[in-house]
Motif scaffolding. Structure first.
Motif, PDB file in Angstrom:
ATOM      1  N   VAL A  52       0.824  -1.142   0.004  1.00 28.69           N
ATOM      2  CA  VAL A  52      -0.068   0.054  -0.123  1.00 28.69           C
ATOM      3  C   VAL A  52       0.852   1.254  -0.036  1.00 28.69           C
ATOM      4  N   LYS A  53       0.558   2.022  -1.069  1.00 34.37           N
ATOM      5  CA  LYS A  53       1.512   3.513  -0.979  1.00 34.37           C
ATOM      6  C   LYS A  53       0.658   4.400  -1.089  1.00 34.37           C
ATOM      7  N   TYR A  54       0.834   5.571  -0.443  1.00 32.86           N
ATOM      8  CA  TYR A  54       0.055   6.632  -0.550  1.00 32.86           C
ATOM      9  C   TYR A  54       0.733   8.081  -1.003  1.00 32.86           C
ATOM     10  N   GLY A  55       0.431   8.818  -1.733  1.00 30.54           N
ATOM     11  CA  GLY A  55       1.172  10.058  -2.092  1.00 30.54           C
ATOM     12  C   GLY A  55       1.347  10.069  -3.624  1.00 30.54           C
ATOM     13  N   LEU A  56       1.746  11.083  -4.188  1.00 26.63           N
ATOM     14  CA  LEU A  56       2.375  11.121  -5.746  1.00 26.63           C
ATOM     15  C   LEU A  56       3.788  11.142  -5.960  1.00 26.63           C
ATOM     16  N   ASP A  57       4.351  10.648  -6.733  1.00 26.49           N
ATOM     17  CA  ASP A  57       5.740  10.814  -7.087  1.00 26.49           C
ATOM     18  C   ASP A  57       6.035  12.247  -7.120  1.00 26.49           C
ATOM     19  N   PRO A  58       7.284  12.635  -6.579  1.00 26.94           N
ATOM     20  CA  PRO A  58       7.502  13.912  -6.460  1.00 26.94           C
ATOM     21  C   PRO A  58       8.199  14.752  -7.859  1.00 26.94           C
ATOM     22  N   GLN A  59       8.144  13.989  -8.712  1.00 21.47           N
ATOM     23  CA  GLN A  59       9.164  14.679  -9.967  1.00 21.47           C
ATOM     24  C   GLN A  59       8.225  15.673 -10.605  1.00 21.47           C
ATOM     25  N   GLU A  60       6.780  15.405 -10.802  1.00 20.22           N
ATOM     26  CA  GLU A  60       5.911  16.476 -11.469  1.00 20.22           C
ATOM     27  C   GLU A  60       5.885  17.973 -10.766  1.00 20.22           C
ATOM     28  N   ALA A  61       5.952  17.646  -8.949  1.00 20.34           N
ATOM     29  CA  ALA A  61       5.758  19.052  -8.490  1.00 20.34           C
ATOM     30  C   ALA A  61       7.031  19.575  -8.560  1.00 20.34           C
ATOM     31  N   ASP A  62       8.307  18.922  -8.711  1.00 21.18           N
ATOM     32  CA  ASP A  62       9.579  19.367  -8.557  1.00 21.18           C
ATOM     33  C   ASP A  62       9.806  20.291  -9.961  1.00 21.18           C
ATOM     34  N   LEU A  63       9.277  19.434 -11.073  1.00 15.85           N
ATOM     35  CA  LEU A  63       9.428  20.143 -12.303  1.00 15.85           C
ATOM     36  C   LEU A  63       8.567  21.556 -12.521  1.00 15.85           C
ATOM     37  N   ARG A  64       7.350  21.419 -11.879  1.00 19.07           N
ATOM     38  CA  ARG A  64       6.529  22.613 -11.982  1.00 19.07           C
ATOM     39  C   ARG A  64       7.194  23.733 -11.014  1.00 19.07           C
ATOM     40  N   ASP A  65       8.032  23.346  -9.792  1.00 15.04           N
ATOM     41  CA  ASP A  65       8.693  24.312  -9.230  1.00 15.04           C
ATOM     42  C   ASP A  65       9.957  24.817  -9.491  1.00 15.04           C
ATOM     43  N   GLY A  66      10.323  24.364 -10.606  1.00 16.03           N
ATOM     44  CA  GLY A  66      11.717  24.953 -11.500  1.00 16.03           C
ATOM     45  C   GLY A  66      12.834  24.046 -11.116  1.00 16.03           C
ATOM     46  N   LYS A  67      12.659  22.962 -10.311  1.00 11.78           N
ATOM     47  CA  LYS A  67      13.837  22.034 -10.203  1.00 11.78           C
ATOM     48  C   LYS A  67      14.146  21.181 -11.467  1.00 11.78           C
ATOM     49  N   ARG A  68      15.206  20.811 -11.755  1.00  9.81           N
ATOM     50  CA  ARG A  68      15.859  20.311 -12.767  1.00  9.81           C
ATOM     51  C   ARG A  68      16.616  18.926 -12.718  1.00  9.81           C
ATOM     52  N   PRO A  69      16.372  17.783 -13.257  1.00 14.72           N
ATOM     53  CA  PRO A  69      17.379  16.866 -12.872  1.00 14.72           C
ATOM     54  C   PRO A  69      18.779  17.065 -13.417  1.00 14.72           C
ATOM     55  N   GLY A  70      19.505  16.544 -12.685  1.00 10.55           N
ATOM     56  CA  GLY A  70      20.938  16.781 -12.971  1.00 10.55           C
ATOM     57  C   GLY A  70      21.683  18.067 -12.732  1.00 10.55           C
ATOM     58  N   ALA A  71      20.989  18.796 -11.787  1.00 13.81           N
ATOM     59  CA  ALA A  71      21.397  19.933 -11.289  1.00 13.81           C
ATOM     60  C   ALA A  71      22.018  19.830  -9.868  1.00 13.81           C
ATOM     61  N   GLY A  72      22.657  18.785  -9.542  1.00  9.10           N
ATOM     62  CA  GLY A  72      23.440  18.382  -8.332  1.00  9.10           C
ATOM     63  C   GLY A  72      22.745  18.031  -7.287  1.00  9.10           C
ATOM     64  N   ALA A  73      21.458  18.304  -7.002  1.00  5.38           N
ATOM     65  CA  ALA A  73      20.607  17.555  -5.963  1.00  5.38           C
ATOM     66  C   ALA A  73      20.075  16.406  -6.513  1.00  5.38           C
ATOM     67  N   GLU A  74      19.597  15.744  -5.434  1.00  2.30           N
ATOM     68  CA  GLU A  74      19.203  14.368  -5.499  1.00  2.30           C
ATOM     69  C   GLU A  74      17.898  14.407  -6.576  1.00  2.30           C
ATOM     70  N   TRP A  75      17.567  13.416  -7.542  1.00  4.55           N
ATOM     71  CA  TRP A  75      16.323  13.786  -8.509  1.00  4.55           C
ATOM     72  C   TRP A  75      15.446  12.519  -8.004  1.00  4.55           C
ATOM     73  N   GLY A  76      14.152  12.732  -7.793  1.00  3.25           N
ATOM     74  CA  GLY A  76      13.282  11.670  -7.542  1.00  3.25           C
ATOM     75  C   GLY A  76      13.103  10.984  -6.405  1.00  3.25           C
ATOM     76  N   VAL A  77      13.677  11.630  -5.345  1.00  3.51           N
ATOM     77  CA  VAL A  77      14.005  10.937  -4.337  1.00  3.51           C
ATOM     78  C   VAL A  77      12.810  11.196  -3.022  1.00  3.51           C
ATOM     79  N   GLU A  78      12.137  10.203  -2.392  1.00  4.28           N
ATOM     80  CA  GLU A  78      11.217  10.673  -1.807  1.00  4.28           C
ATOM     81  C   GLU A  78      11.385  10.492  -0.146  1.00  4.28           C
ATOM     82  N   PRO A  79      10.768  11.266   0.628  1.00  3.22           N
ATOM     83  CA  PRO A  79      11.381  11.021   2.128  1.00  3.22           C
ATOM     84  C   PRO A  79      10.697  10.119   2.709  1.00  3.22           C
ATOM     85  N   GLU A  80      11.431   9.382   3.514  1.00  5.69           N
ATOM     86  CA  GLU A  80      10.926   8.212   4.168  1.00  5.69           C
ATOM     87  C   GLU A  80       9.631   7.829   4.897  1.00  5.69           C
TER      88      GLU A  80
END
Length: 363
Positions: A262-290
């Motif tokens: 059972v899994k709640y919540g949505l993958d964070p990638q769409e919200a990150d892209l909407r917020d202007g975050k970009r893959p490969g910019a140094g920060a971890e990408w697609g990682v979800e809090p525990e």
């Protein structure tokens, strides 16, 4: 390949459309994929042109129409179609006839027959035709595939999957239009994702049952739809897409002979892209809090402590365009084929008929 200038030169991409799909998903992913270069954006909207230029630089070119873009097909190596649904087939057809590989946002077409005609044209021309089904690279979907590969759940019996939202007021626009030509509504929008995921996981559909409603005052197309698929292997998929869900259910509830996930919540990638975050910019990408990890177990609700936390595999939307680049340049596999998209459209068409006629449709 039209316009190819050597293995070390990025493939030049023409992007048709700079609305939600073009600006949030396609442009950032194209621009951050090694081997691809965002060359031209098709939009006649000055505000959207300014927005794109601000992010991708003054070297970005623009075209007012797809026809203007294809007039210089020899200067491009790939066309990406992120314009409204009703334009997908005509623009993809024109691009393939111009000798260019094509990526089309989902749904590729309004009918499975149209999708297969496009696939046949691409095959005849020896060109890549790929469908942007980014949700195959969602964190929860990748986690579920890992659980299956490890045999954690045993034999899967039922797959419940939801894209639910609470949007009591319609926003308008073509996605909520009642005109069938627009191919709007949630069945073909979010339903395209859920059906695609179910078919990837469990194989072909044998039969389809659906319920589809227009709930909100002023709404003109389906905003609350349920699809039940019986797969040829006996697995049952129960899929929910809704804009009218006041209390959101789990994203996944997967029940097997040994355990459930059972899994709640949505993958964070769409919200990150909407917020202007970009893959490969140094920060971890697609990682979800525990705190958002799903749980695997049996005999008790995950909300009362049942099961163990299952680390969520990071989501990887960038993997889609990396695979597209490899397919064009090196002959690698097409990450999502038009034939797969046609099989999903078979299910969506059956669901629409089932809801309309209150019947179970055999495929």
């Amino acid at each position: 390949m039209t316009g190819m200038t050597g293995t070390g030169t990025p493939l030049r991409v023409g992007l048709v459309g700079y609305g939600l799909a073009g600006s949030v998903f396609h442009a950032p992913l194209i621009a951050t994929t090694e081997g691809l270069a965002l060359d031209t954006v098709v939009t006649s909207n000055p505000e959207r042109q300014a927005q794109a230029r601000a992010e991708f630089g003054d070297g970005l070119r623009f075209a007012a129409t797809p026809e203007e873009l294809l007039d210089r097909a020899d200067e491009l190596d790939l066309i990406v179609i992120a314009s409204p649904n009703k334009t997908h087939v005509p623009i993809a057809t024109a691009a393939l006839k111009a000798g260019l590989p094509v990526v089309v946002d989902k749904p590729i077409a309004g009918t499975a027959a149209e999708a297969r005609e496009l696939a046949a044209l691409a095959d005849e021309r020896g060109l890549l035709l790929s469908v942007f089904q980014n949700r195959r690279w969602d964190n929860d979907f990748l986690t579920l595939r890992k659980l299956f590969a490890d045999g954690e759940l045993g034999d899967v019996w039922r797959f419940e999957s939801r894209f639910e939202r609470w949007r009591p007021q319609p926003k308008g626009g073509w996605r909520e239009s009642g005109d069938p030509a627009e191919i709007g509504g949630l069945l073909y929008d979010l339903g395209s994702h859920l059906v695609d995921q179910a078919l990837v996981l469990f194989g072909p559909a044998a039969s389809v049952y659906a319920e589809s409603d227009v709930r909100r005052p002023g709404a003109l197309t389906d905003d609350d739809t349920f699809i039940a698929i019986t797969h040829e292997n006996g697995v049952r998929s129960h899929l929910y897409v809704s804009a009218t869900t006041a209390q959101l259910g789990p994203r996944y509830r997967v029940l097997g002979s040994q355990a459930g996930y059972v899994k709640y919540g949505l993958d964070p990638q769409e919200a990150d892209l909407r917020d202007g975050k970009r893959p490969g910019a140094g920060a971890e990408w697609g990682v979800e809090p525990e705190a958002l990890w799903g749980r695997v177990g049996s005999g008790e609700s995950p909300l009362t402590g049942g099961g163990r936390p299952e680390p969520t595999v990071p989501g990887t939307y960038p993997a889609y365009y990396a695979a597209v680049a490899a397919a064009i340049r090196d002959g690698g596999p097409n990450p999502v084929t038009a034939h797969e998209a046609a099989a999903a459209l078979d299910v969506l068409e059956a669901a629409r008929r089932s809801a309309r006629e209150s019947v179970v449709v055999s495929l």
